[in-house]
Each structure stands twice: as C-alpha cells, then as structure tokens.
Design a protein around this motif. Structure first.
Motif, mmCIF file in Angstrom:
data_model
loop_
_atom_site.group_PDB
_atom_site.id
_atom_site.type_symbol
_atom_site.label_atom_id
_atom_site.label_comp_id
_atom_site.label_asym_id
_atom_site.label_seq_id
_atom_site.Cartn_x
_atom_site.Cartn_y
_atom_site.Cartn_z
ATOM 1 N N GLN A 42 0.799 -1.237 0.000
ATOM 2 C CA GLN A 42 0.000 0.000 0.000
ATOM 3 C C GLN A 42 0.826 1.279 0.000
ATOM 4 O O GLN A 42 0.340 2.332 0.388
ATOM 5 C CB GLN A 42 -0.974 0.007 1.195
ATOM 6 N N PHE A 43 2.081 1.208 -0.394
ATOM 7 C CA PHE A 43 2.984 2.357 -0.585
ATOM 8 C C PHE A 43 3.343 3.082 0.712
ATOM 9 O O PHE A 43 4.491 3.400 0.931
ATOM 10 C CB PHE A 43 2.448 3.395 -1.593
ATOM 11 N N ASN A 44 2.308 3.390 1.538
ATOM 12 C CA ASN A 44 2.541 4.119 2.790
ATOM 13 C C ASN A 44 3.298 5.430 2.594
ATOM 14 O O ASN A 44 4.187 5.755 3.372
ATOM 15 C CB ASN A 44 3.287 3.243 3.819
ATOM 16 N N LEU A 45 2.934 6.183 1.557
ATOM 17 C CA LEU A 45 3.524 7.522 1.398
ATOM 18 C C LEU A 45 2.790 8.505 2.307
ATOM 19 O O LEU A 45 1.682 8.225 2.758
ATOM 20 C CB LEU A 45 3.397 7.982 -0.063
ATOM 21 N N PHE A 46 3.439 9.634 2.562
ATOM 22 C CA PHE A 46 2.777 10.687 3.349
ATOM 23 C C PHE A 46 1.959 11.543 2.385
ATOM 24 O O PHE A 46 2.518 12.266 1.562
ATOM 25 C CB PHE A 46 3.815 11.552 4.067
ATOM 26 N N ASN A 47 0.638 11.475 2.517
ATOM 27 C CA ASN A 47 -0.231 12.171 1.565
ATOM 28 C C ASN A 47 -0.225 13.683 1.725
ATOM 29 O O ASN A 47 -0.653 14.406 0.847
ATOM 30 C CB ASN A 47 -1.668 11.658 1.680
ATOM 31 N N ASN A 48 0.253 14.148 2.874
ATOM 32 C CA ASN A 48 0.276 15.597 3.098
ATOM 33 C C ASN A 48 1.570 16.249 2.603
ATOM 34 O O ASN A 48 1.806 17.416 2.832
ATOM 35 C CB ASN A 48 0.080 15.894 4.591
ATOM 36 N N MET A 49 2.428 15.460 1.934
ATOM 37 C CA MET A 49 3.681 16.026 1.398
ATOM 38 C C MET A 49 3.773 15.731 -0.089
ATOM 39 O O MET A 49 3.219 14.741 -0.546
ATOM 40 C CB MET A 49 4.900 15.345 2.051
ATOM 41 N N ASN A 50 4.522 16.557 -0.789
ATOM 42 C CA ASN A 50 4.720 16.265 -2.211
ATOM 43 C C ASN A 50 5.741 15.122 -2.370
ATOM 44 O O ASN A 50 6.286 14.617 -1.384
ATOM 45 C CB ASN A 50 5.108 17.528 -2.990
ATOM 46 N N VAL A 51 5.958 14.746 -3.617
ATOM 47 C CA VAL A 51 6.846 13.609 -3.912
ATOM 48 C C VAL A 51 8.235 13.839 -3.316
ATOM 49 O O VAL A 51 8.790 12.980 -2.630
ATOM 50 C CB VAL A 51 6.918 13.396 -5.447
ATOM 51 N N LEU A 52 8.783 15.035 -3.549
ATOM 52 C CA LEU A 52 10.148 15.316 -3.085
ATOM 53 C C LEU A 52 10.239 15.203 -1.565
ATOM 54 O O LEU A 52 11.137 14.538 -1.037
ATOM 55 C CB LEU A 52 10.583 16.717 -3.547
ATOM 56 N N ASP A 53 9.299 15.831 -0.876
ATOM 57 C CA ASP A 53 9.397 15.821 0.594
ATOM 58 C C ASP A 53 9.194 14.433 1.182
ATOM 59 O O ASP A 53 9.728 14.125 2.253
ATOM 60 C CB ASP A 53 8.417 16.826 1.208
ATOM 61 N N ASN A 54 8.439 13.583 0.491
ATOM 62 C CA ASN A 54 8.334 12.196 0.951
ATOM 63 C C ASN A 54 9.713 11.548 1.018
ATOM 64 O O ASN A 54 9.953 10.692 1.864
ATOM 65 C CB ASN A 54 7.435 11.385 0.005
ATOM 66 N N CYS A 55 10.591 11.957 0.106
ATOM 67 C CA CYS A 55 11.940 11.386 0.082
ATOM 68 C C CYS A 55 12.907 12.163 0.969
ATOM 69 O O CYS A 55 13.865 11.590 1.484
ATOM 70 C CB CYS A 55 12.474 11.373 -1.352
ATOM 71 N N VAL A 56 12.646 13.461 1.144
ATOM 72 C CA VAL A 56 13.601 14.327 1.857
ATOM 73 C C VAL A 56 13.423 14.263 3.375
ATOM 74 O O VAL A 56 14.395 14.112 4.126
ATOM 75 C CB VAL A 56 13.439 15.793 1.361
ATOM 76 N N LYS A 57 12.170 14.359 3.825
ATOM 77 C CA LYS A 57 11.921 14.486 5.275
ATOM 78 C C LYS A 57 12.444 13.290 6.088
ATOM 79 O O LYS A 57 13.082 13.501 7.125
ATOM 80 C CB LYS A 57 10.417 14.698 5.537
ATOM 81 N N PRO A 58 12.216 12.050 5.642
ATOM 82 C CA PRO A 58 12.739 10.929 6.443
ATOM 83 C C PRO A 58 14.265 10.950 6.553
ATOM 84 O O PRO A 58 14.816 10.622 7.606
ATOM 85 C CB PRO A 58 12.279 9.680 5.671
ATOM 86 N N GLN A 59 14.936 11.358 5.498
ATOM 87 C CA GLN A 59 16.405 11.428 5.558
ATOM 88 C C GLN A 59 16.851 12.443 6.597
ATOM 89 O O GLN A 59 17.783 12.205 7.364
ATOM 90 C CB GLN A 59 16.969 11.908 4.218
ATOM 91 N N MET A 60 16.190 13.624 6.604
ATOM 92 C CA MET A 60 16.589 14.669 7.555
ATOM 93 C C MET A 60 16.371 14.184 8.980
ATOM 94 O O MET A 60 17.184 14.402 9.872
ATOM 95 C CB MET A 60 15.791 15.952 7.296
ATOM 96 N N ALA A 105 12.875 4.761 0.001
ATOM 97 C CA ALA A 105 13.640 3.752 0.741
ATOM 98 C C ALA A 105 15.128 3.804 0.348
ATOM 99 O O ALA A 105 16.006 3.733 1.203
ATOM 100 C CB ALA A 105 13.060 2.367 0.478
ATOM 101 N N LEU A 106 15.401 3.983 -0.954
ATOM 102 C CA LEU A 106 16.801 3.993 -1.406
ATOM 103 C C LEU A 106 17.581 5.188 -0.862
ATOM 104 O O LEU A 106 18.791 5.108 -0.659
ATOM 105 C CB LEU A 106 16.856 3.999 -2.940
ATOM 106 N N CYS A 107 16.870 6.289 -0.617
ATOM 107 C CA CYS A 107 17.516 7.497 -0.069
ATOM 108 C C CYS A 107 18.202 7.223 1.264
ATOM 109 O O CYS A 107 19.121 7.939 1.654
ATOM 110 C CB CYS A 107 16.484 8.602 0.164
ATOM 111 N N MET A 108 17.746 6.205 1.976
ATOM 112 C CA MET A 108 18.332 5.906 3.281
ATOM 113 C C MET A 108 19.582 5.036 3.144
ATOM 114 O O MET A 108 20.149 4.613 4.136
ATOM 115 C CB MET A 108 17.314 5.185 4.179
ATOM 116 N N ASN A 109 19.956 4.753 1.905
ATOM 117 C CA ASN A 109 21.141 3.940 1.633
ATOM 118 C C ASN A 109 21.099 2.591 2.367
ATOM 119 O O ASN A 109 22.019 2.238 3.102
ATOM 120 C CB ASN A 109 22.390 4.744 2.029
ATOM 121 N N PRO A 110 20.004 1.833 2.175
ATOM 122 C CA PRO A 110 19.827 0.592 2.933
ATOM 123 C C PRO A 110 20.818 -0.486 2.493
ATOM 124 O O PRO A 110 21.215 -0.529 1.334
ATOM 125 C CB PRO A 110 18.399 0.167 2.575
ATOM 126 N N ARG A 111 21.187 -1.339 3.437
ATOM 127 C CA ARG A 111 22.029 -2.493 3.085
ATOM 128 C C ARG A 111 21.181 -3.678 2.683
ATOM 129 O O ARG A 111 21.675 -4.679 2.180
ATOM 130 C CB ARG A 111 22.881 -2.907 4.297
#
Ligand SMILES: Nc1ncnc2c1ncn2[C@@H]1O[C@H](COP(=O)(O)OP(=O)(O)OP(=O)(O)O)[C@@H](O)[C@H]1O
Ligand SMILES: [Mg+2]
Length: 245
Positions: free
Chosen positions: A88-106, A153-159
């Motif tokens: 079910q993707f589990n994206l944050f619907n209140n953020m745009n595409v970029l921030d979905n990738c940026v906020k978790p990294q920060m 997920a890839l932004c977190m540089n997972p092993r």
C-alpha cells in the motif's frame, strides 16, 4: 562464499493461539535476491516483519549485519539500514513527492535539507520520477506511487531491502514499471527479500526462491529447481494453482 547478511534460526511467532511461524530457518547472503512465495496466510509477511522488527519473534535467533537484532537496544539505527516497501505504498499524503523522500532522511540520517534533496533527486531520477518531484502524491498513479516509495527507501542507503507484494495493489498495466525498477536494483547488487505472487519475476530475477507453507519453509532452491523440478508435492501443487490464475 560471502557471510550471510540475514541469518535466522528456528524462529517462532504466534498471535494469541495462532502459531504463524513454526520454526523457520532462513538466510540471505550479501547481494542475493531471495523471493518468498506461498499461499495466503502462510506467514510470508510475518517473516518479513520479524526481520525489520515490526513484529518481534517469540523465540529463535535473528542475526542481521552480524547483529543479534532480537536483543538490539537501538532499533531505530537498525531500521535505518533496512528499507521496506509495502503493497500500500505508505507515502505521506500531506507532502509532495520530493518531501516524501527528503523528510525521512533529515529526521533519521540527520543530514541537511540540501544534501537530502540531492539524494532524493538522484533516486527519483533512478525510478523515473524526477519530473514529478513537486507533484502532490495523491495525484499520481499507483505505479508512480510505488516508484516514489522505492526511491524514498533507497535514499536511506539501505544495506537490505524488503518488499512485501509491492505490485499486488497495482493495475496490471503498472506492474511492469515497478518490476523493472526492482530488476534494475537486483542487477546493481542490492540485497533484496521480495514477497511476491509474480512468478515470472521470481523465475527471472531471484537467485533463490523460498516456498513457505503453513508457517514453515517447505522448500527452497534456485528458480530452476523450484519451478522446473520441485521436490515437494505441496510446492508443485502451489505452482500449478498459481499458473492457473
Ligand atoms: N498482527 C496480527 N494479529 C493477529 N493475526 C495476525 C497478525 N498478523 C498476521 N496474522 C495472521 O497470521 C497469519 C499469517 O499472516 P501473514 O500476513 O504473515 O501471511 P502471508 O503469507 O503474508 O499472507 P498473504 O499472502 O495473504 O499476504 C494469518 O492467519 C494472519 O491472519
Ligand atoms: Mg502478506
């Protein structure tokens, strides 16, 4: 022979009176792609969720990256190294595409917005979603959402990446675009455990296929062994039923 990145010995997991994992031994080597197949309710998701500690196994041993994760004190640091993509993707619907990738990294990697944006754009490019960076996630298709979830997920540089039926909620015409990205990640050498009903993907991409039945691993082997020459009658029966769907 590389050391296993995931090493599981005799894990059990019950929900109340229902024993869902009944003594599972399982291992994954660095760079390996393992596909987990099996009927509904056989315990595939539970096994995956035990690996990233969304569930805690009742007994047994789980070593990941050489750490005993069942007795790990720093769950967040561990989880940061394990990427997960859900049906079910589990994206944050209140953020745009970029921030979905940026906020978790920060938040998790504690890096600057500038650096996080740079990573995000690299991985959005990889999944073919860079031009949608400013899009509202509610407005993009299911296949596009799943590609953003993979980039996030890839932004977190997972092993290690875990996928739980990433294409099951998609319209048929969008399945291919997601499987192609996953195939590319496999070719890049990413270690992946993929729960899937996509038998063609398992056949083409997996190094090893694991068939689960009723909370146990019934059989495992190379795609050729499992699909062409299953040893267990139960495996053969499952594959016949899948082929007729
Ligand atoms: N949190 C929970 N509480 C109670 N029962 C659960 C929970 N999670 C899973 N189960 C039960 O455990 C069994 C195995 O579930 P699991 O989700 O691991 O199966 P699965 O192989 O992933 O199936 P599917 O192919 O349908 O996704 C099922 O009977 C399910 O109802
Ligand atoms: Mg499941």
């Amino acid at each position: 022979m590389t050391a296993p990145i995931v090493e599981i010995k005799d894990i059990h997991k019950s929900f109340g009176a229902l024993e869902v994992l009944k003594g599972v031994d399982f291992s994954v080597n660095e760079g390996e792609v393992v596909c987990l197949i099996g009927s509904s309710g056989s315990g595939k998701s539970t096994l995956l969720r035990c690996i990233n500690l969304l569930e805690k196994a009742d007994s047994g041993m789980i070593n990941v990256f050489g750490e005993d994760i069942l007795h790990n004190k720093n769950i967040n640091a561990y989880r940061a190294k394990v990427g997960m993509c859900f049906q079910q993707f589990n994206l944050f619907n209140n953020m745009n595409v970029l921030d979905n990738c940026v906020k978790p990294q920060m938040k998790v990697l504690k890096i600057s917005r500038e650096e996080a944006v740079k990573n995000a754009l690299t991985f959005l490019e990889k999944v073919g979603m860079r031009q949608f960076a400013n899009a509202d996630v509610r407005m993009i298709s299911g296949g596009q959402k799943q590609r953003v979830a993979i980039a996030r997920a890839l932004c977190m540089n997972p092993r290690l990446m875990l996928f739980d039926e990433p294409t099951s909620a998609l319209d048929p015409e969008m399945v291919g675009e997601v499987l192609n990205i996953m195939k590319e990640l496999a070719n890049d050498g990413l270690t992946m455990i993929v729960v899937t009903h996509e038998m063609n993907f398992a056949r083409d991409v997996a190094d090893r296929v694991v068939f689960m039945d009723k909370g146990r691993i019934e059989e495992e082997g190379t795609p050729e062994e499992i699909f062409m020459n299953p040893k267990s009658e139960r495996t053969a029966e499952f594959l016949r039923a899948s082929a007729n769907k």
